[in-house]
Design a protein around this motif. Structure first.
Motif, PDB file in Angstrom:
ATOM      1  N   SER A  34      35.082  42.369  47.007  1.00  0.00           N
ATOM      2  CA  SER A  34      36.463  42.241  46.875  1.00  0.00           C
ATOM      3  C   SER A  34      37.090  43.652  47.638  1.00  0.00           C
ATOM      4  CB  SER A  34      36.970  42.116  45.584  1.00  0.00           C
ATOM      5  OG  SER A  34      36.599  43.287  44.843  1.00  0.00           O
TER       6      SER A  34
ATOM      7  N   PRO B 221      41.491  34.214  39.556  1.00  0.00           N
ATOM      8  CA  PRO B 221      42.118  35.071  40.728  1.00  0.00           C
ATOM      9  C   PRO B 221      43.556  35.703  40.367  1.00  0.00           C
ATOM     10  CG  PRO B 221      42.037  32.999  41.534  1.00  0.00           C
ATOM     11  CD  PRO B 221      41.524  32.833  39.956  1.00  0.00           C
TER      12      PRO B 221
ATOM     13  N   LYS C 107      41.280  45.958  43.971  1.00  0.00           N
ATOM     14  CA  LYS C 107      41.563  44.794  43.339  1.00  0.00           C
ATOM     15  C   LYS C 107      40.062  44.414  42.456  1.00  0.00           C
ATOM     16  CE  LYS C 107      41.430  39.860  44.630  1.00  0.00           C
ATOM     17  NZ  LYS C 107      41.222  38.774  45.811  1.00  0.00           N
TER      18      LYS C 107
ATOM     19  N   VAL D  29      38.351  41.310  40.313  1.00  0.00           N
ATOM     20  CA  VAL D  29      37.952  39.845  39.820  1.00  0.00           C
ATOM     21  C   VAL D  29      37.317  39.629  39.021  1.00  0.00           C
ATOM     22  CG1 VAL D  29      36.999  37.821  41.272  1.00  0.00           C
ATOM     23  CG2 VAL D  29      37.999  39.512  42.722  1.00  0.00           C
TER      24      VAL D  29
END
Length: 166
Positions: A3, A32, A7, A9
């Motif tokens: 990713s 997500p 960010k 996940v």
């Protein structure tokens, strides 16, 4: 699965036994679109009240913006604290008077506006009611304000003026 930087996940799995099956299946989850809000406070009030206060913060910012831009108090004129203190107090007094005039002007539908508004901005009050075109006339030892015959804001001005007479 890589990713991008910054960010996160989240993955998870759950064992589920569907109907008509004896053996559980593993269901893998990818989440997500997770939304999360965090409010840090020292207030001892209910969480709903904290959220309401935070959302009303935007309204407070609008009033602050009006004080700075519409009354031109973004920069103070002097290097002396006492002078700037006086200017700020006079600005706040003026701002509150203009807000009162704006609220009073909304009480009836005699203003020439297209839609009903929740409040009038200070700039609008100044443009429509304070700088209303008129001339000072002296007659029979008295002073009068004379307005044009086709002044669209005259009725509102007259009503607001009358409301604040003592």
């Amino acid at each position: 699965m890589p990713s991008r930087e910054g960010k996160r996940v989240f993955y998870g799995s759950v064992e589920v036994t569907p109907k008509n099956m004896n053996q559980p299946l593993r269901q893998v989850l990818l989440i997500p679109d997770l939304s999360f809000e965090s409010y840090w406070t020292t207030l001892a009030v209910e969480p709903e009240e904290v959220i309401n206060l935070y959302h009303e913060h935007g309204t407070c910012e609008q009033y602050h913006s009006e004080l700075k831009t519409d009354l031109d108090l973004e920069r103070f004129p002097s290097g002396k604290f006492a002078t700037n203190d006086l200017i700020l107090h006079l600005g706040c007094f003026t701002y509150n008077l203009l807000r009162l005039i704006g609220q009073e002007s909304r009480k009836k539908n005699d203003a020439p506006v297209k839609k009903k508004v929740f409040r009038r901005r200070v700039k609008t009050v100044i443009q429509n009611l304070i700088t209303l075109a008129s001339k000072m006339v002296r007659h029979a030892r008295k002073h009068y304000l004379k307005f044009g015959n086709n002044s669209p804001w005259f009725l509102t001005f007259k009503r607001v003026y009358t409301a604040f007479l003592c």
